[in-house]
Design a protein around this motif. Structure first.
Motif, PDB file in Angstrom:
ATOM      1  N   ARG A   1       2.647   6.482   9.047  1.00 40.17           N
ATOM      2  CA  ARG A   1       2.581   5.441   8.027  1.00 40.17           C
ATOM      3  C   ARG A   1       3.295   4.198   8.556  1.00 40.17           C
ATOM      4  O   ARG A   1       4.506   4.206   8.780  1.00 40.17           O
ATOM      5  CB  ARG A   1       3.221   5.918   6.729  1.00 40.17           C
ATOM      6  CG  ARG A   1       3.010   4.978   5.556  1.00 40.17           C
ATOM      7  CD  ARG A   1       3.675   5.491   4.314  1.00 40.17           C
ATOM      8  NE  ARG A   1       3.064   6.730   3.845  1.00 40.17           N
ATOM      9  CZ  ARG A   1       3.468   7.368   2.747  1.00 40.17           C
ATOM     10  NH1 ARG A   1       4.484   6.888   2.040  1.00 40.17           N
ATOM     11  NH2 ARG A   1       2.867   8.484   2.373  1.00 40.17           N
ATOM     12  N   LEU A   2       2.539   3.120   8.747  1.00 37.89           N
ATOM     13  CA  LEU A   2       3.114   1.904   9.303  1.00 37.89           C
ATOM     14  C   LEU A   2       3.732   1.001   8.247  1.00 37.89           C
ATOM     15  O   LEU A   2       4.744   0.348   8.490  1.00 37.89           O
ATOM     16  CB  LEU A   2       2.026   1.120  10.061  1.00 37.89           C
ATOM     17  CG  LEU A   2       1.363   1.831  11.238  1.00 37.89           C
ATOM     18  CD1 LEU A   2       0.307   0.928  11.852  1.00 37.89           C
ATOM     19  CD2 LEU A   2       2.388   2.246  12.281  1.00 37.89           C
ATOM     20  N   LEU A   3       3.105   0.971   7.071  1.00 40.52           N
ATOM     21  CA  LEU A   3       3.558   0.021   6.059  1.00 40.52           C
ATOM     22  C   LEU A   3       3.125   0.495   4.679  1.00 40.52           C
ATOM     23  O   LEU A   3       2.035   1.066   4.528  1.00 40.52           O
ATOM     24  CB  LEU A   3       2.960  -1.365   6.337  1.00 40.52           C
ATOM     25  CG  LEU A   3       3.385  -2.518   5.438  1.00 40.52           C
ATOM     26  CD1 LEU A   3       4.867  -2.840   5.640  1.00 40.52           C
ATOM     27  CD2 LEU A   3       2.532  -3.752   5.729  1.00 40.52           C
TER      28      LEU A   3
ATOM     29  N   GLU B   1      -2.420  -8.628 -18.493  1.00 38.47           N
ATOM     30  CA  GLU B   1      -1.643  -8.113 -17.370  1.00 38.47           C
ATOM     31  C   GLU B   1      -2.543  -7.282 -16.468  1.00 38.47           C
ATOM     32  O   GLU B   1      -3.190  -6.344 -16.921  1.00 38.47           O
ATOM     33  CB  GLU B   1      -0.475  -7.257 -17.853  1.00 38.47           C
ATOM     34  CG  GLU B   1       0.397  -6.745 -16.714  1.00 38.47           C
ATOM     35  CD  GLU B   1       1.517  -5.836 -17.191  1.00 38.47           C
ATOM     36  OE1 GLU B   1       2.427  -5.536 -16.399  1.00 38.47           O
ATOM     37  OE2 GLU B   1       1.480  -5.411 -18.368  1.00 38.47           O
ATOM     38  N   ILE B   2      -2.603  -7.626 -15.198  1.00 38.42           N
ATOM     39  CA  ILE B   2      -3.425  -6.913 -14.223  1.00 38.42           C
ATOM     40  C   ILE B   2      -2.505  -6.114 -13.297  1.00 38.42           C
ATOM     41  O   ILE B   2      -1.605  -6.670 -12.667  1.00 38.42           O
ATOM     42  CB  ILE B   2      -4.281  -7.895 -13.406  1.00 38.42           C
ATOM     43  CG1 ILE B   2      -5.230  -8.655 -14.344  1.00 38.42           C
ATOM     44  CG2 ILE B   2      -5.066  -7.155 -12.324  1.00 38.42           C
ATOM     45  CD1 ILE B   2      -6.046  -9.719 -13.651  1.00 38.42           C
ATOM     46  N   LYS B   3      -2.717  -4.806 -13.249  1.00 40.34           N
ATOM     47  CA  LYS B   3      -1.881  -3.928 -12.433  1.00 40.34           C
ATOM     48  C   LYS B   3      -2.594  -3.597 -11.126  1.00 40.34           C
ATOM     49  O   LYS B   3      -3.824  -3.503 -11.081  1.00 40.34           O
ATOM     50  CB  LYS B   3      -1.563  -2.645 -13.199  1.00 40.34           C
ATOM     51  CG  LYS B   3      -0.779  -2.894 -14.481  1.00 40.34           C
ATOM     52  CD  LYS B   3      -0.505  -1.592 -15.215  1.00 40.34           C
ATOM     53  CE  LYS B   3       0.272  -1.846 -16.500  1.00 40.34           C
ATOM     54  NZ  LYS B   3       0.564  -0.599 -17.242  1.00 40.34           N
ATOM     55  N   PHE B   4      -1.823  -3.420 -10.072  1.00 44.09           N
ATOM     56  CA  PHE B   4      -2.392  -3.020  -8.786  1.00 44.09           C
ATOM     57  C   PHE B   4      -1.528  -1.904  -8.185  1.00 44.09           C
ATOM     58  O   PHE B   4      -0.326  -1.844  -8.433  1.00 44.09           O
ATOM     59  CB  PHE B   4      -2.500  -4.214  -7.822  1.00 44.09           C
ATOM     60  CG  PHE B   4      -1.202  -4.933  -7.571  1.00 44.09           C
ATOM     61  CD1 PHE B   4      -0.371  -4.560  -6.526  1.00 44.09           C
ATOM     62  CD2 PHE B   4      -0.814  -5.999  -8.389  1.00 44.09           C
ATOM     63  CE1 PHE B   4       0.816  -5.223  -6.286  1.00 44.09           C
ATOM     64  CE2 PHE B   4       0.376  -6.673  -8.153  1.00 44.09           C
ATOM     65  CZ  PHE B   4       1.198  -6.281  -7.103  1.00 44.09           C
ATOM     66  N   PRO B   5      -2.155  -1.005  -7.401  1.00 45.89           N
ATOM     67  CA  PRO B   5      -1.441   0.177  -6.906  1.00 45.89           C
ATOM     68  C   PRO B   5      -0.706  -0.104  -5.597  1.00 45.89           C
ATOM     69  O   PRO B   5      -0.812  -1.196  -5.014  1.00 45.89           O
ATOM     70  CB  PRO B   5      -2.589   1.163  -6.665  1.00 45.89           C
ATOM     71  CG  PRO B   5      -3.719   0.279  -6.220  1.00 45.89           C
ATOM     72  CD  PRO B   5      -3.578  -0.994  -7.031  1.00 45.89           C
ATOM     73  N   GLU B   6       0.017   0.899  -5.131  1.00 51.77           N
ATOM     74  CA  GLU B   6       0.596   0.836  -3.799  1.00 51.77           C
ATOM     75  C   GLU B   6      -0.515   0.761  -2.760  1.00 51.77           C
ATOM     76  O   GLU B   6      -1.589   1.338  -2.941  1.00 51.77           O
ATOM     77  CB  GLU B   6       1.453   2.076  -3.516  1.00 51.77           C
ATOM     78  CG  GLU B   6       2.771   2.126  -4.245  1.00 51.77           C
ATOM     79  CD  GLU B   6       3.603   3.313  -3.808  1.00 51.77           C
ATOM     80  OE1 GLU B   6       4.834   3.221  -3.811  1.00 51.77           O
ATOM     81  OE2 GLU B   6       3.013   4.354  -3.473  1.00 51.77           O
ATOM     82  N   LEU B   7      -0.257   0.068  -1.672  1.00 51.96           N
ATOM     83  CA  LEU B   7      -1.219  -0.037  -0.577  1.00 51.96           C
ATOM     84  C   LEU B   7      -0.573   0.515   0.693  1.00 51.96           C
ATOM     85  O   LEU B   7       0.592   0.224   0.987  1.00 51.96           O
ATOM     86  CB  LEU B   7      -1.640  -1.493  -0.378  1.00 51.96           C
ATOM     87  CG  LEU B   7      -2.346  -2.155  -1.558  1.00 51.96           C
ATOM     88  CD1 LEU B   7      -2.625  -3.624  -1.257  1.00 51.96           C
ATOM     89  CD2 LEU B   7      -3.645  -1.427  -1.891  1.00 51.96           C
TER      90      LEU B   7
END
Length: 279
Positions: free
Chosen positions: A190-192, A220-226
């Motif tokens: 996992r690099l980032l 409100e707009i939610k976004f996940p981990e990338l």
């Protein structure tokens, strides 16, 4: 929190893997009788959490799970699986429910065997039309009925033989752990990781009259981990950005990887958890 807990284990055997869904009260002799010549293989025993603390297993891998859905999480760490021996019992509908969830974990030509801990499988517990195949079209999922090559039955065992090879769809949350467990020739680093979050929409909304109420989206707009990962080793690559190992499809293969049932045009989508390659 892990859905399944591995209590102890031993090294894998090159002869393959057998998984036993053992009832809460089971003897060492019963398990040996179910396994027969399969005892020489690697053996993984799955029991329910309410099973006694003292169980007659000291040289096999033992998992405790809540139910067959958690058993799916345990079996995801075991690949490939040649035989599943299901001794959890129950009525036909209960058995079929487990079959729908666990069957595709088997390798091609693998066997899912229902055995009855108390003796013969009663006719009301397992309808006779199973052997004729009618039940496959009417009561199990289509992903199962299209993946069964043969059904055999005697007084003590019903066996479904699997055709096709299915790959597990990996998700971001457990990809690193499952690659280590399922893919010996594939390594991931996992690099980032970009943390998830949210932001407030700044668009302009024009309200117009309508005969029916208009439901506006949340502001409100939610976004996940990338995740950014680096893979080394044996990685398969095909059309439509399909990337996979020998037993798993990598999360990057899916454009909508957070969907409940992600799909890729280069695969035959079998279930929310499994797919098989088109070529």
């Amino acid at each position: 929190m892990r859905a399944a807990t591995r209590l102890w284990g031993r090294d894998a055997s090159p002869q393959g893997t057998v998984v036993v869904l053992a009832p809460d009260r089971v003897s060492f002799g019963q398990v040996r009788a179910w396994l027969g010549q399969e005892w020489l293989r690697r053996v993984e025993v799955v029991v329910r959490r309410e099973a006694p603390d003292e169980l007659p297993f000291r040289d096999v891998n033992l998992w405790r799970v809540n139910d067959h859905h958690h058993a799916h999480a345990a079996l995801a760490h075991i690949a490939p699986i040649d035989v599943i021996i299901d001794a959890w019992g129950g009525c036909a509908e209960t058995r079929i429910g487990r079959l729908n969830v666990l069957f595709l974990h088997l390798a091609e030509d693998g066997e899912y065997q229902f055995v009855e801990p108390a003796g013969a499988i009663a006719s009301e517990q397992w309808p006779g039309d199973l052997v004729g195949g009618d039940i496959l079209a009417k009561r199990v999922g289509s992903h199962i009925s299209t993946s069964v090559s043969r059904v055999d039955r005697d007084n003590h065992r019903v066996t479904l033989v699997k055709k096709h090879d299915h790959l597990l769809k990996l998700r971001d949350a457990d990809a690193d752990e499952l690659i280590a467990a399922r893919e010996p020739d594939l390594h991931v680093r996992r690099l980032l990781v970009r943390p998830g979050g949210s932001f407030m929409s700044r668009d302009t909304v024009q309200h117009h009259e309508a005969e029916t109420p208009i439901v506006w989206p949340e502001r409100e707009i939610k976004f996940p981990e990338l995740y950014l990962r680096h893979y080394t080793g044996s990685v398969g690559y095909a059309d439509h950005m399909l990337t996979h190992g020998s037993r798993s499809i990598l999360p990057e293969a899916y454009r909508w990887h957070l969907a409940a049932d992600p799909s890729n045009p280069a695969t035959v989508n079998s279930s929310p958890a499994f797919a098989r390659l088109t070529a």
